[in-house]
Design a protein around this motif. Structure first.
Motif, short mmCIF file in Angstrom:
data_model
loop_
_atom_site.label_atom_id
_atom_site.label_comp_id
_atom_site.label_asym_id
_atom_site.label_seq_id
_atom_site.Cartn_x
_atom_site.Cartn_y
_atom_site.Cartn_z
N VAL A 1 0.75 -1.45 0.40
CA VAL A 1 0.44 -0.05 -0.30
C VAL A 1 1.08 1.17 -0.12
N ASP A 2 0.62 2.11 -0.91
CA ASP A 2 1.06 3.39 -0.77
C ASP A 2 0.01 4.31 -0.19
N THR A 3 0.61 4.95 1.04
CA THR A 3 -0.21 5.66 2.08
C THR A 3 -0.76 6.90 1.34
N THR A 4 0.39 7.10 0.22
CA THR A 4 0.30 8.76 -0.13
C THR A 4 -1.05 9.27 -1.06
N GLY A 5 -0.99 8.02 -1.92
CA GLY A 5 -2.09 8.40 -2.41
C GLY A 5 -3.37 8.55 -1.87
N PRO A 6 -4.27 7.35 -1.29
CA PRO A 6 -4.04 5.68 -1.04
C PRO A 6 -3.77 5.23 -2.66
N ALA A 7 -2.51 4.11 -2.48
CA ALA A 7 -3.19 3.51 -3.31
C ALA A 7 -2.91 2.38 -3.06
N TYR A 8 -3.58 0.68 -3.77
CA TYR A 8 -2.44 -0.57 -3.00
C TYR A 8 -2.36 -1.78 -4.56
N LYS A 9 -1.72 -2.79 -3.97
CA LYS A 9 -1.78 -3.48 -5.24
C LYS A 9 -1.58 -5.11 -4.37
N CYS A 10 -2.49 -6.10 -4.82
CA CYS A 10 -2.27 -7.42 -4.00
C CYS A 10 -1.75 -7.94 -4.78
N SER A 11 -1.57 -9.66 -4.70
CA SER A 11 -1.34 -11.31 -5.40
C SER A 11 -3.01 -11.55 -5.84
N CYS A 12 -3.46 -11.56 -4.61
CA CYS A 12 -5.45 -12.04 -4.66
C CYS A 12 -5.91 -11.82 -5.72
N PRO A 13 -7.12 -12.27 -6.14
CA PRO A 13 -8.45 -12.40 -7.19
C PRO A 13 -8.90 -11.31 -7.53
N SER A 14 -9.57 -10.70 -6.00
CA SER A 14 -10.01 -10.66 -4.93
C SER A 14 -10.03 -8.78 -6.88
N ARG A 15 -11.81 -8.07 -6.90
CA ARG A 15 -11.99 -7.11 -7.69
C ARG A 15 -12.31 -5.55 -7.68
N LYS A 16 -12.30 -6.01 -5.32
CA LYS A 16 -12.75 -4.90 -4.81
C LYS A 16 -11.32 -3.87 -4.39
N PHE A 17 -11.29 -3.18 -4.38
CA PHE A 17 -10.54 -1.84 -3.65
C PHE A 17 -11.13 -1.21 -2.61
N PRO A 18 -9.60 -1.22 -1.93
CA PRO A 18 -9.16 -1.75 -1.33
C PRO A 18 -9.36 -3.11 -1.18
N CYS A 19 -8.56 -4.72 -0.98
CA CYS A 19 -8.85 -5.39 -0.91
C CYS A 19 -9.16 -6.10 0.66
N LYS A 20 -9.13 -7.69 1.32
CA LYS A 20 -9.69 -7.44 1.94
C LYS A 20 -8.22 -7.33 2.69
#
Length: 466
Positions: free
Chosen positions: A73-92
């Motif tokens: 997670v880049d908290t300055t965005g915030p922005a998220y990247k996860c290798s899970c298949p979830s289509r939700k932003f942010p994921c769990k």
């Protein structure tokens, strides 16, 4: 670049503050993600968790497969990247990681960024650099477009909208001539067919308002009055479109937006310290709309960020409620419009020192009334109430001025939300500051702050109410 108040902005802090759990959970796209994120907010499923001095947080979460999910997670965005298949932003997993980071400094200590996280962070930095270079070269001649072709396309669409508005006027006339009982007898079918015709006419704004009519006949006692009111507003919008050339430019821009013609965010960006007041989602079954309310500390302006998610996707834009960002916003055109686009951010979010200035209940009604003068189709208007006390009246609630001069009923839709009881508990019978939306159905509380002594120091805690 100067801020909106003419001052030079300070250098951004190297590292943003750790957020509170409430601020993390306010980013969740839905209740299910909030519950799932809470379960992952402990050290048990995580390994290799860490953070950087520039706002990045990372970790690997054990899942159902053999390999853990890599989350950053880049908290300055915030922005998220996860290798899970979830289509939700942010994921769990992103929510759980942020909860872990927020709970204890020792669970995600400052350390060297792993290669898999650094790769994504570096790509983000490169995109930001490329955008800056692109913006710097914006003054160079762009690829030529055919203005005559664009004009013809605009005229064809305007003609289709005019045809649709004329047809809609005839259908409203037929309904009123035959009596409102016909709407109850034919049910939703009548309005769905009409809405489809407005979609064909390329007027999605009119289509959306027509679809809302379909739910009114089954909405309980008094529905004929509500249906007549909404029909009158649609009639007003039809007539405004058909007489568009006679309207002042700002109102004409609002009418175009209301029928569904998009207008760009334009004009000089405003850089300010923007307080993130509230964030919430609504859905029509096909598209999820996320609303984020901001308040400019220096400019005194309130702004609305809109983002959308379709086909089961939650909107990607999310900001931590209760913090403040140093950023640029560019406003959209139109009378009374508050919508803006978020531009460049300078540094990580920081705590707010105090809530936005507010006023009494009567001032909220006055502000909404003035806004309706510019945009008669407004459902509500943002306002901060100061020194109000939540009070139960019969089966409903109201926000009453501490001096007893005036009061606003809480909108029926907000009475069943847990936020009402959080507000009552925060007040404890005393005055509080409440930000929300004032509309024809009452006041919808979105965030609140407890009363603070005049000599109080430190950040003001924002309590999300939705």
């Amino acid at each position: 670049m100067l801020r909106s108040n003419g001052e030079e902005p300070p250098n951004p802090p190297e590292q943003g503050v750790r957020w509170t759990p409430d601020q993390v959970l306010a980013l969740a796209p839905d209740d299910a993600s909030r519950r799932a994120g809470n379960k992952l907010g402990t050290a048990g499923p995580w390994s290799g968790a860490g953070s950087s001095g520039s706002g990045a947080v990372w970790g690997q979460c054990k899942g159902s497969g053999s390999k853990p999910y890599q989350t950053v997670v880049d908290t300055t965005g915030p922005a998220y990247k996860c290798s899970c298949p979830s289509r939700k932003f942010p994921c769990k997993h992103a929510l759980g990681l942020l909860l872990l980071w927020a709970a204890d400094e020792g669970t995600a200590p400052v350390s060297t960024t792993p290669d898999w996280a650094e790769e994504w962070l570096e790509a983000r930095r490169k995109r930001a650099t490329d955008k800056e270079q692109s913006d710097a070269g914006a003054g160079q001649p762009a690829k030529a477009t055919d203005p005559e072709a664009a004009r013809r396309r605009a005229e064809r669409r305007a003609g289709r909208i005019t045809t649709g508005a004329t047809e809609l006027e005839q259908r409203l006339t037929d309904l009123l001539r035959g009596g409102l009982a016909a709407a109850e007898q034919r049910g939703y079918e009548l309005w769905e067919e009409t809405a489809a015709r407005m979609v064909d006419a390329q007027a999605p704004g009119l289509a959306g308002r027509v679809r809302e009519l379909g739910a009114i006949p089954g909405s309980g006692p008094g529905w004929p009055v509500r249906l007549l009111e909404e029909c009158a507003l649609i009639h007003l919008l039809d007539e405004a479109w058909l007489g568009l050339e006679k309207l002042p430019d700002p109102l004409a821009a609002t009418v175009r937006t209301r029928v569904g013609l998009t207008s760009p965010a334009e004009g000089p960006p405003v850089r300010d310290d923007w307080l993130i007041l509230a964030q919430y989602d609504s859905s029509d079954g096909k598209i999820t709309t996320r609303r984020i309310w901001l308040y400019g500390h220096g400019s005194g302006r309130t702004a609305l960020l809109l983002s959308f998610g379709a086909a089961g996707r939650s909107p990607q834009q999310a900001l931590p409620v209760g913090l403040m960002i140093d950023a640029e916003l560019t406003a959209y055109t139109g009378a009374g419009q508050l919508r803006a686009d978020l531009g460049e951010q300078f540094g990580a979010p920081v705590p707010i020192g105090s809530p936005p200035p507010g006023g009494p209940a009567a001032a909220a009604l006055d502000a909404y009334g003035k806004a309706l003068r510019d945009d008669p189709w407004l459902d509500s208007w943002p306002f901060t109430l100061s020194g109000v006390i939540p009070t139960q009246v019969g089966e409903g609630w109201q926000l009453a001025d501490a001096d007893g001069e005036s009061a606003l009923p809480i909108a029926p839709g907000a009475l069943s939300r847990p936020g009402l009881w959080k507000l009552v508990a925060l007040s404890g019978g005393g005055p509080v500051t409440v930000f929300g939306e004032c509309g024809h159905q009452g006041f919808t509380p979105l965030a609140a702050w407890a009363a603070r002594p005049e000599d109080a120091t430190g950040p003001a805690e924002t309590i999300p109410l939705i």
